[in-house]
Write a protein that holds these residues in place. Structure first.
Motif, PDB file in Angstrom:
ATOM      1  N   LYS A  10       0.837  -1.203   0.000  1.00  0.00           N
ATOM      2  CA  LYS A  10       0.000   0.000   0.000  1.00  0.00           C
ATOM      3  C   LYS A  10       0.872   1.254   0.000  1.00  0.00           C
ATOM      4  O   LYS A  10       0.601   2.214  -0.723  1.00  0.00           O
ATOM      5  CB  LYS A  10      -0.905  -0.026   1.231  1.00  0.00           C
ATOM      6  CG  LYS A  10      -1.960   1.038   1.246  1.00  0.00           C
ATOM      7  CD  LYS A  10      -2.876   0.877   2.436  1.00  0.00           C
ATOM      8  CE  LYS A  10      -3.965   1.916   2.438  1.00  0.00           C
ATOM      9  NZ  LYS A  10      -4.864   1.787   3.593  1.00  0.00           N
ATOM     10  N   GLU A  11       1.939   1.223   0.793  1.00  0.00           N
ATOM     11  CA  GLU A  11       2.858   2.354   0.864  1.00  0.00           C
ATOM     12  C   GLU A  11       3.523   2.598  -0.489  1.00  0.00           C
ATOM     13  O   GLU A  11       3.633   3.740  -0.951  1.00  0.00           O
ATOM     14  CB  GLU A  11       3.921   2.051   1.932  1.00  0.00           C
ATOM     15  CG  GLU A  11       4.660   3.258   2.435  1.00  0.00           C
ATOM     16  CD  GLU A  11       5.551   2.888   3.599  1.00  0.00           C
ATOM     17  OE1 GLU A  11       6.785   2.879   3.397  1.00  0.00           O
ATOM     18  OE2 GLU A  11       5.025   2.610   4.689  1.00  0.00           O
ATOM     19  N   GLU A  12       3.957   1.527  -1.137  1.00  0.00           N
ATOM     20  CA  GLU A  12       4.573   1.647  -2.458  1.00  0.00           C
ATOM     21  C   GLU A  12       3.583   2.206  -3.475  1.00  0.00           C
ATOM     22  O   GLU A  12       3.947   3.053  -4.299  1.00  0.00           O
ATOM     23  CB  GLU A  12       5.086   0.282  -2.939  1.00  0.00           C
ATOM     24  CG  GLU A  12       6.309  -0.204  -2.202  1.00  0.00           C
ATOM     25  CD  GLU A  12       6.731  -1.605  -2.622  1.00  0.00           C
ATOM     26  OE1 GLU A  12       6.071  -2.204  -3.495  1.00  0.00           O
ATOM     27  OE2 GLU A  12       7.723  -2.095  -2.069  1.00  0.00           O
ATOM     28  N   ALA A  13       2.339   1.749  -3.411  1.00  0.00           N
ATOM     29  CA  ALA A  13       1.322   2.233  -4.345  1.00  0.00           C
ATOM     30  C   ALA A  13       1.071   3.729  -4.139  1.00  0.00           C
ATOM     31  O   ALA A  13       0.951   4.486  -5.111  1.00  0.00           O
ATOM     32  CB  ALA A  13       0.034   1.445  -4.162  1.00  0.00           C
ATOM     33  N   GLU A  14       0.995   4.155  -2.856  1.00  0.00           N
ATOM     34  CA  GLU A  14       0.787   5.582  -2.564  1.00  0.00           C
ATOM     35  C   GLU A  14       1.960   6.407  -3.080  1.00  0.00           C
ATOM     36  O   GLU A  14       1.775   7.495  -3.630  1.00  0.00           O
ATOM     37  CB  GLU A  14       0.620   5.788  -1.058  1.00  0.00           C
ATOM     38  CG  GLU A  14      -0.711   5.302  -0.523  1.00  0.00           C
ATOM     39  CD  GLU A  14      -0.809   5.427   0.982  1.00  0.00           C
ATOM     40  OE1 GLU A  14       0.164   5.876   1.632  1.00  0.00           O
ATOM     41  OE2 GLU A  14      -1.868   5.064   1.519  1.00  0.00           O
ATOM     42  N   LYS A  15       3.173   5.874  -2.915  1.00  0.00           N
ATOM     43  CA  LYS A  15       4.365   6.582  -3.389  1.00  0.00           C
ATOM     44  C   LYS A  15       4.331   6.747  -4.909  1.00  0.00           C
ATOM     45  O   LYS A  15       4.602   7.836  -5.428  1.00  0.00           O
ATOM     46  CB  LYS A  15       5.604   5.788  -2.969  1.00  0.00           C
ATOM     47  CG  LYS A  15       6.895   6.539  -3.008  1.00  0.00           C
ATOM     48  CD  LYS A  15       7.993   5.651  -2.450  1.00  0.00           C
ATOM     49  CE  LYS A  15       9.316   6.355  -2.436  1.00  0.00           C
ATOM     50  NZ  LYS A  15      10.383   5.495  -1.926  1.00  0.00           N
ATOM     51  N   ARG A  16       3.996   5.660  -5.612  1.00  0.00           N
ATOM     52  CA  ARG A  16       3.883   5.728  -7.072  1.00  0.00           C
ATOM     53  C   ARG A  16       2.797   6.721  -7.494  1.00  0.00           C
ATOM     54  O   ARG A  16       2.978   7.494  -8.435  1.00  0.00           O
ATOM     55  CB  ARG A  16       3.571   4.341  -7.653  1.00  0.00           C
ATOM     56  CG  ARG A  16       4.749   3.406  -7.697  1.00  0.00           C
ATOM     57  CD  ARG A  16       4.463   2.208  -8.589  1.00  0.00           C
ATOM     58  NE  ARG A  16       3.275   1.480  -8.208  1.00  0.00           N
ATOM     59  CZ  ARG A  16       3.224   0.447  -7.370  1.00  0.00           C
ATOM     60  NH1 ARG A  16       4.346   0.015  -6.817  1.00  0.00           N
ATOM     61  NH2 ARG A  16       2.088  -0.159  -7.093  1.00  0.00           N
ATOM     62  N   GLN A  17       1.674   6.712  -6.785  1.00  0.00           N
ATOM     63  CA  GLN A  17       0.566   7.620  -7.095  1.00  0.00           C
ATOM     64  C   GLN A  17       1.009   9.075  -6.940  1.00  0.00           C
ATOM     65  O   GLN A  17       0.708   9.925  -7.784  1.00  0.00           O
ATOM     66  CB  GLN A  17      -0.627   7.309  -6.173  1.00  0.00           C
ATOM     67  CG  GLN A  17      -1.837   8.181  -6.384  1.00  0.00           C
ATOM     68  CD  GLN A  17      -2.553   7.877  -7.687  1.00  0.00           C
ATOM     69  OE1 GLN A  17      -2.369   6.822  -8.280  1.00  0.00           O
ATOM     70  NE2 GLN A  17      -3.355   8.811  -8.141  1.00  0.00           N
TER      71      GLN A  17
END
Length: 179
Positions: A125-132
């Motif tokens: 989830k953290e990685e996805a937020e960072k990419r977003q």
């Protein structure tokens, strides 16, 4: 005399002994007999029971071997040493300990598995937020640059004609940046 029931009983006993001999020869081939015949939602119970029985058999075998070792050790120490100096030696003898290793219960294993999965989900989830956030930042910069170019190229003179002077300056800047 030997009636029908007696012969039938003997036949069944022979078949049973034959089956036992086959199982002893086969060894551990009968381990998979529980896996296919039971319904899927009960399979884990039967497999757990089978595992428990295996552990009990192994523990019984180990305890018999341990008793034999200790008995031999006691016999070895109780024997009188011969005159010519031969010693009774026992290899791999370990003192018997009653301490058991700490084994995790199924609940503890499940909790650890849950924590592992939870940590993995949080990381994803953290990685996805960072990419977003990176994507949004890139889009914002792109829009800003596009808007500046649009403002430069869309300026008009007092008479409403496009300002070719500003357009030429923009093209010059673009060429100089590419070099």
């Amino acid at each position: 005399g030997q009636g029908f029931a007696f012969r039938r009983k003997q036949k069944i006993q022979r078949e049973y002994r034959k089956l036992l001999r086959k199982e002893r020869k086969a060894g551990t081939q009968s381990d998979s007999q529980f896996t296919d015949t039971y319904p899927e939602h009960l399979k884990h119970l039967y497999l757990a029971e089978e595992e428990k029985l295996k552990k009990q058999r192994k523990a019984a075998r180990d305890s018999v071997l341990l008793e034999e070792k200790t008995r031999k050790a006691v016999e070895c120490y109780n024997t009188v040493l011969p005159q010519d100096g031969d010693l009774c030696v026992l290899f791999n003898y370990r003192p018997v300990t009653t301490e058991k290793k700490f084994k995790k219960t199924s609940n503890q294993k499940a909790k650890e598995e849950y924590e592992k999965i939870k940590a993995e989900r949080a990381r994803k989830k953290e990685e996805a937020e960072k990419r977003q956030q990176q994507r949004e930042e890139a889009q914002r910069l792109y829009r800003q640059k596009k808007m500046e170019v649009y403002k430069i190229l869309s300026k008009k003179t007092k008479k409403g004609q496009p300002n070719l002077n500003l357009q030429m300056e923009y093209l010059l800047q673009k060429i100089q940046q590419n070099r």
